[in-house]
Design an enzyme around this catalytic site. Structure first.
Site, mmCIF file in Angstrom:
data_model
loop_
_atom_site.group_PDB
_atom_site.id
_atom_site.type_symbol
_atom_site.label_atom_id
_atom_site.label_comp_id
_atom_site.label_asym_id
_atom_site.label_seq_id
_atom_site.Cartn_x
_atom_site.Cartn_y
_atom_site.Cartn_z
ATOM 1 N N ARG A 172 22.617 42.662 14.256
ATOM 2 C CA ARG A 172 22.202 43.661 13.270
ATOM 3 C C ARG A 172 22.695 43.268 11.894
ATOM 4 O O ARG A 172 23.882 42.995 11.709
ATOM 5 C CB ARG A 172 22.748 45.049 13.644
ATOM 6 C CG ARG A 172 22.223 46.150 12.729
ATOM 7 C CD ARG A 172 22.700 47.524 13.143
ATOM 8 N NE ARG A 172 24.098 47.757 12.802
ATOM 9 C CZ ARG A 172 24.655 48.964 12.713
ATOM 10 N NH1 ARG A 172 23.931 50.036 12.954
ATOM 11 N NH2 ARG A 172 25.920 49.096 12.418
ATOM 12 N N THR A 188 20.660 45.638 5.797
ATOM 13 C CA THR A 188 19.327 46.220 6.026
ATOM 14 C C THR A 188 19.242 47.038 7.306
ATOM 15 O O THR A 188 18.308 47.813 7.487
ATOM 16 C CB THR A 188 18.272 45.104 6.114
ATOM 17 O OG1 THR A 188 18.527 44.308 7.290
ATOM 18 C CG2 THR A 188 18.328 44.212 4.887
ATOM 19 N N ASP A 194 33.769 50.693 16.461
ATOM 20 C CA ASP A 194 32.892 49.633 16.965
ATOM 21 C C ASP A 194 33.228 49.402 18.438
ATOM 22 O O ASP A 194 34.307 48.918 18.775
ATOM 23 C CB ASP A 194 33.112 48.349 16.169
ATOM 24 C CG ASP A 194 32.107 47.277 16.537
ATOM 25 O OD1 ASP A 194 32.122 46.829 17.701
ATOM 26 O OD2 ASP A 194 31.304 46.878 15.672
ATOM 27 N N ASP A 204 34.184 45.715 19.430
ATOM 28 C CA ASP A 204 35.504 45.322 18.985
ATOM 29 C C ASP A 204 36.594 45.988 19.812
ATOM 30 O O ASP A 204 37.611 45.362 20.161
ATOM 31 C CB ASP A 204 35.693 45.668 17.505
ATOM 32 C CG ASP A 204 34.958 44.708 16.578
ATOM 33 O OD1 ASP A 204 34.675 43.578 17.011
ATOM 34 O OD2 ASP A 204 34.639 45.101 15.446
#
Length: 212
Positions: free
Chosen positions: A107, A111, A203, A206
């Site tokens: 990703r 954007t 995340d 992570d």
């Protein structure tokens, strides 16, 4: 026009309890993995609720019994790399005979668009129920791209299973794939400016792999 399917939210005390500790920023990597694995079992239970059965006759120690077994070629779990693997292990504990596919997506943090870097699926996907795995349904872009690809491989009405989701991600996925059943542990408040779920859990990749 295909009718949109409403998400299934696991409103169960065990899910809410475990999800609270999963969200805690002080939860260790080891505990985060354990909790994710435990929640994946509960997700798998709900995501497979509509699987069809056929009669299956067996002999118990006391006599004949007309039981049931899953119909057809059964399941394929599709992990969206890398965080999807955190859900995969627990689901395979419950259904060890399932086939496994992987799709790698990146990703762009500016954007929010996604690009594919890896795709590997079993050859007999058209005969299996595919359950796509990713801990987070945030913008919905990765989920939608993954489902588009597995439909191209022959998957029919796949299921999307995640720990957390938000209205924006649900709406995006439903717009592009209204036939997909979403199964989630929670619908959170919103996305922040960077496309992360709020309140969320950070995340997931992570935290699963201790990379930040």
């Amino acid at each position: 026009m295909t009718q949109t399917i409403s998400p299934i939210v696991l409103d169960h005390p065990l899910v809410r309890h475990k999800l609270t500790y999963l969200r805690d920023r002080n939860t260790s990597t080891a505990d985060f993995r354990r909790l994710t694995r435990e929640l994946s079992l509960l997700l798998a239970y709900e995501a497979t609720r509509t699987l069809s059965l056929v009669p299956y006759k067996i002999e118990t120690p006391s006599g004949a019994y007309q039981g049931e077994q899953l119909d057809g070629k059964k399941l394929c779990f599709v992990s969206i790399l890398r965080a999807g693997n955190g859900l995969l292990d627990g689901m395979l504990d419950l259904i060890p005979s399932a086939r496994v596919g992987h799709i790698g997506l990146r990703r762009d943090h500016e954007t929010l668009e996604v690009s594919e870097y890896y795709f590997n699926m079993p050859r007999d996907v058209p005969g299996r129920t595919c359950i796509v795995l990713d801990p987070m349904l945030a913008t919905g872009h990765s989920a939608s791209a993954a489902i588009t690809r597995i439909k191209e491989a022959g998957a029919h009405k796949p299921i999307f299973a995640c720990l957390l989701s938000v209205p924006e991600g649900i709406a995006y996925l439903q717009k592009h794939h209204p036939d997909v059943q979403i199964v989630t542990c929670s619908i959170d408040q919103k996305l922040d400016a960077h496309g992360y779920i709020v309140p969320g859990l950070g995340d997931a990749g992570d935290r699963l792999f201790g990379t930040r």
